[in-house]
Write an enzyme that holds these catalytic residues in place. Sequence first.
Site: not given
Ligand code: GLC
Length: 714
Positions: A278
């Site tokens: 993430d």
């Molecule tokens: C965010 C979220 C994740 C998302 C990623 C990209 O913090 O936790 O679900 O896909 O970053 O935006």
Amino acid sequence: MKYKDPNLSVEERVEDLLARMALEEKIAQCMQIYIPPENREEILARIRAVGLGSRILSDEQLAGSVSTRTASIADLNEVQRVAMEESRLGIPILSGTDVIHGQHTIFPIPLAMAAAFDPAAVEEACAMAAAETASMGIHWTFAPMMDIARDPRWGRIIEGFGEDPFLGSKMAAAAVRGFQGELDDKGYIRPGRVLACAKHYIGYGAAEGGRDYNTGEITDHTLRNIYLPPFKAAVKAGVGTVMSAFHDLNGEPASGSRYLLTDILKEELGFKGLVISDWSAVSELINHRVAADEHEAARQAFDAGVDMEMISECYNRHLAGLVQAGVISQERLDDAVRRVLSVKFRLGLFEHPYAGKDGQMEQLLLESHRAASRRLAARSMVLLKNDGLLPLKPDTGRIAVIGPYANERRSLLGSWVNDHLVDQPQTLVEAVRAAFPEAQILTARSGLYDEMLMAAAAADVVVLALGESHARNGEYNCVASIELPAGQQALVDAVAGLGKPVAAVVYTGRPAALTRVVSHVNALLLAWHPGSLGAEATADVLFGAVNPGGKLPVSFPRSEGQIPVHYNHNSTGRFNPRYLDMPVTPLFPFGFGLSYTSFAIDGLDVQPQAVEPGGKVRVTVTVTNTGTREGEEVVQCYVQDCVSRRTRPVRELKGFERLALQPGESRRVTFELGMDELGYYGPGGKWVLEPGDFKVWVGSSSEASLEGRFRVIG
Ligand code: GLC
């Protein structure tokens, strides 16, 4: 030819390319970065030099809570051209963003989709979202989110499929099929589809206190039996990528856990795609204080099984040194690069690297997509109370449509919508007036409770639109109280005090404590955050064009004091647990939902009564529409393993089917229960089916009482 022709197998093409890659080029494939306009030239130079694995189009780390801009097709193609034509190996770049419940046509939030108990409808919604996304030149969505959630204080409960592993598994697999489509005869994803991403692996919804990003403490037994099933189903459905989560689970951050990412996901479940972290979760290992610096964070995450780092640059800065020092093996690096290249080949990226070749922007806002969104929104709505007031008749006299959400647009879309046309949704008042131009619809300016009360006083019936803003849920937006936002209860009390019949509509992403609402109204319709056509869908249900058939995918507590409260709790050794000041049962249980008609479920037959471990039990019932209008019932099948070597839930959903029946019509429904349904992760985390007695219940909610028995012999 920079890479082997597409007639060869993906494996051969990958090995051919891998064998020609230098260390820096391999490491570049393990990175996903955002390309800010101000750094564009520097990044393009880097792409020319070593290539790039992926670019993320969300420019906000809290993408779901704010609108983000997606790169234009021209920009996507220009950067891709540099990678394909000006780098040594010409490896295309994977572009990704969060298409969680729609790209331009916004569908109901995933929790609402789950409430429809209709995997085919979810698959269709995700296929349409994929078509819109692919037509913009975007290859990858970071969805479906499939975190089991038992705590409505957690803002991200809106983004998943609720509290139940079986429902979550069916929805996760349907979403993966929708996004990725059926692979072609060579195992490639076809044009018009996108790569899916099972997230957030794993146990993210177990955040203590419902506070996003917080520590999760769950036993391996619970991890495997409650949180793992949706990911297992997604892997079985062929999901191309998995995202590792932010949080610390059982003493180690999920993005640094070899046990979770390699032992379970890659080895036990056989996941062959790529694991992406993430947003900055790799560098955040430092904040978790399990890594002293980026060098250690890179080592830990890469060794654990994170193949691609999102946004932070620990890999970019330290992976070469780690490999050259032998701390990270060449084999592990090649394994990660193989996974990245395989995904790119399977996506057809080498053959279709540019946007605009396959129906550029032609897939956006198609009428068929809007119709599907409206249909799914209506099917996701849950009728929680109705004393006969609904459905309304347009000639009912004067209808006041009031409340903080009567004239609302943006919140109907819900959280996690990028690049949407924010003025796209109609308001509920507009939708009702458009549907019934002759009706006498009164309303009031939002926020002016005095004017709302005046409209209610002048009306014969009141529709009271309540709820919570999209900005109050989603990532990082958690609450301590799950009552409706301040002021709304007072409005309910005041409107109820006028003595008019009231139908409350609740637009909410999370379960709200509606205890004091339900006792003051004649009807209560849960409309969730229903998407682009949510207002029209609400009018469809309120006035009976659609008979509601949705069921709760998550328990609705009476108060946050009950949290966690979920139907699939274990038996207890002593007296049943109690509170001295409140019942322990939720206000509305999992699987609950009413209809404008009525159904009977009877004629239970369980065959055979004794089954071998490899066999199947067939549980059959007759469902009859005993009312006066057509309707849809979600028939649910729950099972209890009466005696097992590890404690198990008092009952678990193991089958459901949504049936449309005409008045008086009956149909036999059969659920087949085999090893997949009756087994569980038992001692030592091993999947077992233990001989012994089982109970089975079939009904219209998790409180089903029509009971049968059978025995697994062996
Ligand atoms: C965010 C979220 C994740 C998302 C990623 C990209 O913090 O936790 O679900 O896909 O970053 O935006």
